[in-house]
Design a protein around this motif. Structure first.
Motif, PDB file in Angstrom:
ATOM      1  N   MET A 198       0.956  14.119  -7.671  1.00  0.00           N
ATOM      2  CA  MET A 198       1.351  12.825  -8.233  1.00  0.00           C
ATOM      3  C   MET A 198       2.240  12.063  -7.260  1.00  0.00           C
ATOM      4  SD  MET A 198       0.682  11.165 -10.938  1.00  0.00           S
ATOM      5  CE  MET A 198       1.268   9.663 -11.716  1.00  0.00           C
ATOM      6  N   ARG A 199       3.123  12.782  -6.579  1.00  0.00           N
ATOM      7  CA  ARG A 199       3.989  12.151  -5.601  1.00  0.00           C
ATOM      8  C   ARG A 199       3.181  11.587  -4.439  1.00  0.00           C
ATOM      9  NH1 ARG A 199       9.007  15.071  -2.403  1.00  0.00           N
ATOM     10  NH2 ARG A 199       9.630  13.236  -1.179  1.00  0.00           N
ATOM     11  N   GLN A 200       2.163  12.346  -4.003  1.00  0.00           N
ATOM     12  CA  GLN A 200       1.331  11.875  -2.914  1.00  0.00           C
ATOM     13  C   GLN A 200       0.608  10.594  -3.296  1.00  0.00           C
ATOM     14  OE1 GLN A 200      -1.195  15.151  -1.927  1.00  0.00           O
ATOM     15  NE2 GLN A 200       0.345  16.155  -0.665  1.00  0.00           N
ATOM     16  N   ASN A 201       0.123  10.490  -4.506  1.00  0.00           N
ATOM     17  CA  ASN A 201      -0.562   9.294  -4.959  1.00  0.00           C
ATOM     18  C   ASN A 201       0.356   8.088  -4.923  1.00  0.00           C
ATOM     19  OD1 ASN A 201      -2.943  10.659  -5.390  1.00  0.00           O
ATOM     20  ND2 ASN A 201      -2.511  11.090  -7.549  1.00  0.00           N
ATOM     21  N   LYS A 202       1.598   8.290  -5.352  1.00  0.00           N
ATOM     22  CA  LYS A 202       2.571   7.189  -5.342  1.00  0.00           C
ATOM     23  C   LYS A 202       2.831   6.727  -3.912  1.00  0.00           C
ATOM     24  CE  LYS A 202       5.028   8.195  -9.658  1.00  0.00           C
ATOM     25  NZ  LYS A 202       6.325   8.577 -10.253  1.00  0.00           N
ATOM     26  N   GLU A 203       2.948   7.666  -2.982  1.00  0.00           N
ATOM     27  CA  GLU A 203       3.187   7.299  -1.599  1.00  0.00           C
ATOM     28  C   GLU A 203       2.000   6.525  -1.042  1.00  0.00           C
ATOM     29  OE1 GLU A 203       6.134  10.976  -0.288  1.00  0.00           O
ATOM     30  OE2 GLU A 203       4.037  10.950   0.329  1.00  0.00           O
ATOM     31  N   PHE A 204       0.788   6.961  -1.414  1.00  0.00           N
ATOM     32  CA  PHE A 204      -0.399   6.271  -0.946  1.00  0.00           C
ATOM     33  C   PHE A 204      -0.441   4.852  -1.488  1.00  0.00           C
ATOM     34  CE2 PHE A 204      -4.579   5.870   0.721  1.00  0.00           C
ATOM     35  CZ  PHE A 204      -5.295   5.131  -0.209  1.00  0.00           C
ATOM     36  N   GLU A 205      -0.131   4.694  -2.779  1.00  0.00           N
ATOM     37  CA  GLU A 205      -0.122   3.372  -3.376  1.00  0.00           C
ATOM     38  C   GLU A 205       0.930   2.483  -2.712  1.00  0.00           C
ATOM     39  OE1 GLU A 205       0.500   4.077  -7.462  1.00  0.00           O
ATOM     40  OE2 GLU A 205      -1.483   4.935  -7.812  1.00  0.00           O
ATOM     41  N   HIS A 206       2.075   3.059  -2.403  1.00  0.00           N
ATOM     42  CA  HIS A 206       3.128   2.291  -1.752  1.00  0.00           C
ATOM     43  C   HIS A 206       2.651   1.795  -0.387  1.00  0.00           C
ATOM     44  CE1 HIS A 206       7.070   1.042  -0.385  1.00  0.00           C
ATOM     45  NE2 HIS A 206       6.885   1.761   0.708  1.00  0.00           N
ATOM     46  N   ASP A 207       1.984   2.655   0.375  1.00  0.00           N
ATOM     47  CA  ASP A 207       1.456   2.261   1.673  1.00  0.00           C
ATOM     48  C   ASP A 207       0.433   1.144   1.522  1.00  0.00           C
ATOM     49  OD1 ASP A 207       1.464   5.610   3.129  1.00  0.00           O
ATOM     50  OD2 ASP A 207       3.035   4.103   2.931  1.00  0.00           O
ATOM     51  N   GLU A 208      -0.428   1.262   0.530  1.00  0.00           N
ATOM     52  CA  GLU A 208      -1.434   0.228   0.293  1.00  0.00           C
ATOM     53  C   GLU A 208      -0.771  -1.089  -0.073  1.00  0.00           C
ATOM     54  OE1 GLU A 208      -5.021   0.138   0.366  1.00  0.00           O
ATOM     55  OE2 GLU A 208      -4.450   1.756   1.729  1.00  0.00           O
ATOM     56  N   ASP A 209       0.253  -1.022  -0.892  1.00  0.00           N
ATOM     57  CA  ASP A 209       0.975  -2.243  -1.262  1.00  0.00           C
ATOM     58  C   ASP A 209       1.633  -2.877  -0.047  1.00  0.00           C
ATOM     59  OD1 ASP A 209       0.235  -1.929  -3.883  1.00  0.00           O
ATOM     60  OD2 ASP A 209       2.115  -1.005  -4.523  1.00  0.00           O
ATOM     61  N   ALA A 210       2.217  -2.036   0.814  1.00  0.00           N
ATOM     62  CA  ALA A 210       2.864  -2.550   2.025  1.00  0.00           C
ATOM     63  C   ALA A 210       1.846  -3.213   2.935  1.00  0.00           C
ATOM     64  CB  ALA A 210       3.580  -1.410   2.758  1.00  0.00           C
ATOM     65  N   THR A 211       0.670  -2.617   3.041  1.00  0.00           N
ATOM     66  CA  THR A 211      -0.387  -3.199   3.870  1.00  0.00           C
ATOM     67  C   THR A 211      -0.821  -4.547   3.324  1.00  0.00           C
ATOM     68  OG1 THR A 211      -1.218  -1.049   4.605  1.00  0.00           O
ATOM     69  CG2 THR A 211      -2.750  -2.891   4.691  1.00  0.00           C
ATOM     70  N   LYS A 212      -1.010  -4.632   2.015  1.00  0.00           N
ATOM     71  CA  LYS A 212      -1.419  -5.896   1.397  1.00  0.00           C
ATOM     72  C   LYS A 212      -0.357  -6.969   1.589  1.00  0.00           C
ATOM     73  CE  LYS A 212      -4.291  -3.736  -2.162  1.00  0.00           C
ATOM     74  NZ  LYS A 212      -4.421  -3.442  -3.617  1.00  0.00           N
ATOM     75  N   THR A 213       0.907  -6.569   1.476  1.00  0.00           N
ATOM     76  CA  THR A 213       2.003  -7.531   1.654  1.00  0.00           C
ATOM     77  C   THR A 213       2.037  -8.048   3.077  1.00  0.00           C
ATOM     78  OG1 THR A 213       3.333  -6.469  -0.074  1.00  0.00           O
ATOM     79  CG2 THR A 213       4.505  -7.837   1.530  1.00  0.00           C
ATOM     80  N   HIS A 214       1.900  -7.139   4.032  1.00  0.00           N
ATOM     81  CA  HIS A 214       1.941  -7.549   5.445  1.00  0.00           C
ATOM     82  C   HIS A 214       0.719  -8.401   5.792  1.00  0.00           C
ATOM     83  CE1 HIS A 214       3.327  -7.516   9.501  1.00  0.00           C
ATOM     84  NE2 HIS A 214       2.255  -6.893   9.960  1.00  0.00           N
ATOM     85  N   ARG A 215      -0.435  -8.055   5.250  1.00  0.00           N
ATOM     86  CA  ARG A 215      -1.648  -8.841   5.505  1.00  0.00           C
ATOM     87  C   ARG A 215      -1.469 -10.265   5.002  1.00  0.00           C
ATOM     88  NH1 ARG A 215      -5.364  -6.209   2.370  1.00  0.00           N
ATOM     89  NH2 ARG A 215      -5.705  -4.686   4.035  1.00  0.00           N
ATOM     90  N   ALA A 216      -0.940 -10.396   3.799  1.00  0.00           N
ATOM     91  CA  ALA A 216      -0.719 -11.729   3.236  1.00  0.00           C
ATOM     92  C   ALA A 216       0.294 -12.522   4.050  1.00  0.00           C
ATOM     93  CB  ALA A 216      -0.252 -11.608   1.780  1.00  0.00           C
ATOM     94  N   LEU A 217       1.338 -11.831   4.524  1.00  0.00           N
ATOM     95  CA  LEU A 217       2.353 -12.498   5.345  1.00  0.00           C
ATOM     96  C   LEU A 217       1.744 -13.016   6.644  1.00  0.00           C
ATOM     97  CD1 LEU A 217       5.300 -13.239   6.031  1.00  0.00           C
ATOM     98  CD2 LEU A 217       5.557 -10.921   6.949  1.00  0.00           C
ATOM     99  N   MET A 218       0.972 -12.181   7.323  1.00  0.00           N
ATOM    100  CA  MET A 218       0.369 -12.581   8.587  1.00  0.00           C
ATOM    101  C   MET A 218      -0.650 -13.701   8.403  1.00  0.00           C
ATOM    102  SD  MET A 218       1.838 -10.927  11.047  1.00  0.00           S
ATOM    103  CE  MET A 218       3.307 -11.292  10.062  1.00  0.00           C
ATOM    104  N   ASP A 219      -1.418 -13.641   7.344  1.00  0.00           N
ATOM    105  CA  ASP A 219      -2.361 -14.732   7.075  1.00  0.00           C
ATOM    106  C   ASP A 219      -1.614 -16.037   6.842  1.00  0.00           C
ATOM    107  OD1 ASP A 219      -4.743 -13.391   7.393  1.00  0.00           O
ATOM    108  OD2 ASP A 219      -4.949 -12.866   5.281  1.00  0.00           O
ATOM    109  N   GLY A 220      -0.489 -15.953   6.131  1.00  0.00           N
ATOM    110  CA  GLY A 220       0.303 -17.148   5.875  1.00  0.00           C
ATOM    111  C   GLY A 220       0.923 -17.713   7.140  1.00  0.00           C
ATOM    112  N   VAL A 221       1.435 -16.827   7.991  1.00  0.00           N
ATOM    113  CA  VAL A 221       2.069 -17.265   9.239  1.00  0.00           C
ATOM    114  C   VAL A 221       1.058 -17.928  10.168  1.00  0.00           C
ATOM    115  CG1 VAL A 221       3.143 -16.438  11.373  1.00  0.00           C
ATOM    116  CG2 VAL A 221       3.961 -15.603   9.164  1.00  0.00           C
ATOM    117  N   TYR A 222      -0.154 -17.363  10.236  1.00  0.00           N
ATOM    118  CA  TYR A 222      -1.104 -17.801  11.258  1.00  0.00           C
ATOM    119  C   TYR A 222      -2.216 -18.709  10.746  1.00  0.00           C
ATOM    120  CZ  TYR A 222       1.222 -14.523  14.304  1.00  0.00           C
ATOM    121  OH  TYR A 222       2.166 -13.882  15.053  1.00  0.00           O
TER     122      TYR A 222
END
Length: 228
Positions: free
Chosen positions: A1-25
């Motif tokens: 269960m802990r591993q799943n949460k970490e994976f979801e957190h990484d996915e959320d971080a990736t989505k956040t960074h992707r949205a930020l970069m798309d907005g910047v550029y």
């Protein structure tokens, strides 16, 4: 269960960074290359030094507008080139640039996170002779993971080439302060501990490091060679 949460957190971080970069550029991509050539120093020197073997494969992480891939394909026509970027906006510009230079047969692009990507799925290549990262580590959260991911995709005897902002140690303090304030507006943060981190990673990966400070510390140029 802990591993799943970490994976979801990484996915959320990736989505956040992707949205930020798309907005910047979203708008900047249209004039990015015209403005960045004046202060993204050392890129051409790094690309010229890739020493691509005949038929070699080259991956750029954080390929942006495709400017570096186009230059690399011109300088090293014996190679095949691949580019990864998290921003769909930047990749759209890169595709246009590559088509304009009629390099579609030599350059392949894909969208992905430089800190965690499946090269085999994205490019049908598990490993590469050369990997390079140009002024992207200073924009990637968890940039150390990008370095490790890059080394993981290197063939034995391959090399990872990095150019990015340095610590500006030998430049006036006012210049260093002004530069960093300006870079922060674009979500860029020079990695002052880069050499120490790269040294540590090389010890873990049984690789060797060449590290050079350019232009009085304005930029750094690093090459990590994976032992054959």
């Amino acid at each position: 269960m802990r591993q799943n949460k970490e994976f979801e957190h990484d996915e959320d971080a990736t989505k956040t960074h992707r949205a930020l970069m798309d907005g910047v550029y979203r708008r900047q991509r249209h004039f990015y290359d015209l403005t960045r050539k004046y202060y993204l120093l050392g890129r051409d020197r790094m690309i010229a030094g890739l020493d691509v073997p005949q038929g070699g494969t080259v991956l750029e992480l954080g390929c942006g507008t495709g400017r570096n891939l186009v230059l690399a394909a011109r300088l090293h026509p014996q190679g095949r080139f691949f580019g990864l970027d998290i921003s769909a906006e930047m990749l759209e510009t890169a595709e246009t640039a590559i088509a304009h230079e009629e390099l579609q047969h030599k350059v392949r692009l894909a969208q992905g996170d430089a800190t965690a990507f499946d090269a085999g799925r994205l490019f049908a290549h598990e490993s590469f002779d050369r990997v390079f990262i140009s002024y992207s580590l200073s924009m990637i959260p968890g940039w150390e993971k990008a370095v490790t991911a890059a080394l993981t995709t290197l063939k034995p005897g391959g090399s990872l080439h990095i150019v990015d902002f340095g610590g500006q140690e030998r430049l006036p303090r006012w210049f260093r302060r002004a530069l960093r304030m300006w870079l922060a507006k674009f979500h860029v943060a020079p990695r002052d501990d880069m050499r120490d981190v790269l040294d540590s990673i090389c010890q873990q990966e049984a690789a060797s490091l060449s590290f050079e400070r350019l232009y009085r510390g304005y930029a750094v140029l690093a090459v990590i060679r994976r032992h054959g």
